[in-house]
Design an enzyme around this catalytic site. Structure first.
Site, PDB file in Angstrom:
ATOM      1  N   ASP A   1       2.586  -5.546  -8.049  1.00  0.00           N
ATOM      2  CA  ASP A   1       1.720  -5.999  -6.962  1.00  0.00           C
ATOM      3  C   ASP A   1       1.463  -4.822  -6.019  1.00  0.00           C
ATOM      4  O   ASP A   1       2.147  -3.798  -6.061  1.00  0.00           O
ATOM      5  CB  ASP A   1       2.373  -7.149  -6.204  1.00  0.00           C
TER       6      ASP A   1
ATOM      7  N   HIS B   1      -1.780  -3.313 -12.404  1.00  0.00           N
ATOM      8  CA  HIS B   1      -1.668  -4.458 -11.497  1.00  0.00           C
ATOM      9  C   HIS B   1      -1.122  -5.704 -12.200  1.00  0.00           C
ATOM     10  O   HIS B   1      -0.750  -6.674 -11.549  1.00  0.00           O
ATOM     11  CB  HIS B   1      -3.039  -4.768 -10.877  1.00  0.00           C
TER      12      HIS B   1
END
Length: 436
Positions: A412, A408
């Site tokens: 995204d 992450h």
């Protein structure tokens, strides 16, 4: 005069005998010297080879040849296990292995003496080891003469020592002469037997076995824990209708096997679909180095392969430019090398994205772990028939659940989900891959 001639002849014979003894001693020294010059000085010491820039030591796992064995040039003599690959140590030329300088399970470092080797035609045999033993000093190799009462016939065990009862019986017989064996037995105090506790019976086996972790397994554990600690891992799932891909494979697999001599599986469509999706979502093909993000125009696809020693990830270089057949050939070749333990560091170095196929073992769902410094890994699972809704109708379709674990920090949620949806679209209609 006669006596003087007899004395002269005797002296002449004595000097001749002394000269002969001197020549024999000199010849024996010459033979020893000749052995040392022709045998020992020819022996070579082979060292632990250079394995890789990042590897300085390993574990000597197996000796394939023993001292006295003849070997051919480049024949494998030993295997050294490292945390990444197994390194073979080969004979520099034909000859005879004379001595091991390290034992199995020892830790050896690059440049360390490993074994001694005597070059030859391969027919110089185990005599080299025998000659070395014969060249030792006479006091070490000659059998020591033992007294006649200590000599035991070879192969016959020595007589057992007399029992305590026999010694006691002899002593008592010498003192009491005519007493019977019954009286002697009564006169000997008997030691009371101690009661032994009866062990409690435990149902089933409770054995435990401890084995040392291999360097590769230790390295895998270290890398996986590092990935968990470093990456901000998150997993997203999707379902793929495999109907079109199964029909495509069924239609062309026999023709591909006949013309290309390779089996057409599901890995090649997945590699191709991921390569195309990575071009559209470049963040999934990137990595973090320090405070920079490195984007790549190429796709080096790491394919997870299970081996007896652990999971390895050989790399398909420039997978974006390969077709299905080329991908299958590369995967087949790398899989064989992995199972045979012949993978090199070049086969596993790098990699920008990983595919792991747990479906071959029956997995239905799973969250794969990212192979750092990569940004994502795709997990394939087994195909199961499920009821799904197609155009308002409930139908039975072969469904595979796919999982994408991503970092992450780089991707995204929108990019990760978009990537997985594109892979799903390519797989559900393989013809789209020709248009990309």
């Amino acid at each position: 005069m006669l006596s003087k001639r007899i004395i002269a002849i005797a002296r002449s014979r004595a000097s001749s005998a002394a000269l002969s003894r001197g020549l024999n001693v000199a010849n024996s020294h010459m033979r020893v010297a000749q052995f040392h010059s022709s045998k020992l000085l020819q022996a070579e010491t082979v060292k632990v080879p250079q394995m890789a820039e990042s590897i300085s030591e390993g574990t000597l796992k197996t000796w394939h040849k023993q001292p006295g064995d003849t070997v051919e040039a480049d024949e494998e003599i030993a295997t050294i296990e490292t945390d990444k690959i197994d390194v073979s140590v080969n004979a520099p030329s034909a000859g005879t292995l004379t001595e091991h300088l390290a034992a199995e399970e020892d830790t050896v470092s690059v440049g360390q003496d490993l074994f001694r080797f005597e070059p030859g035609e391969g027919g110089a045999s185990k005599d080299a080891v025998k000659d070395q033993q014969e060249s030792k000093p006479a006091q070490e190799t000659t059998d020591k003469t033992e007294p006649a009462d200590q000599q035991v016939e070879k192969g016959t065990p020595p007589p057992p020592p007399p029992a305590k009862e026999d010694i006691r019986a002899k002593d008592t017989a010498g003192v009491q002469g005519g007493e019977s064996k019954k009286a002697l037995k009564e006169s000997t105090p008997s030691k009371p037997k101690e009661s032994e506790p009866i062990p409690a019976r435990t149902p089933g086996s409770r054995n435990e076995t401890r084995i040392k972790m291999s360097r590769m397994r230790l390295r895998i554990a270290e890398r996986l824990k590092e990935s968990q600690n470093a990456a901000a891992s998150l997993t997203t799932f999707n379902e793929v209708d495999m109907s079109s891909l199964i029909e495509f494979r069924k239609k062309y697999k026999d023709e591909v096997l006949k013309t290309q001599d390779v089996k057409l599986g599901f890995m090649s469509p997945f590699v191709k679909a991921c390569s195309l999706a990575l071009k559209e979502i470049p963040a999934a093909n990137a990595s973090i180095e320090g405070d920079e993000i490195v984007y790549r125009d190429y796709v080096d696809m790491s394919v997870a392969v299970a081996t007896p020693k652990g999971l390895v990830t050989p790399v398909l270089r420039n997978a974006e430019g390969m077709n299905f057949v080329e991908i299958e050939k590369e995967i087949a070749g790398l899989g064989k090398k992995a199972r045979d333990g012949k993978l090199t560091l070049e086969d596993m170095a790098g990699g920008t994205f990983t595919i792991s196929n747990g479906g071959v073992f029956g997995s239905l769902y799973g969250t794969p772990i990212i192979n750092l410094p990569q940004a994502a890994v795709l997990g394939m699972h087994s195909i199961k028939e499920k009821p799904v809704v197609v155009n308002g109708q409930i139908v039975i379709r072969p469904i595979m659940v796919v999982a994408l674990t991503y970092d992450h920090r780089l991707l995204d949620g929108r990019e990760a989900v978009t990537f997985l949806v594109k892979v799903k679209d390519y797989l559900e209609d393989p013809r789209k891959m020709l248009l990309a």
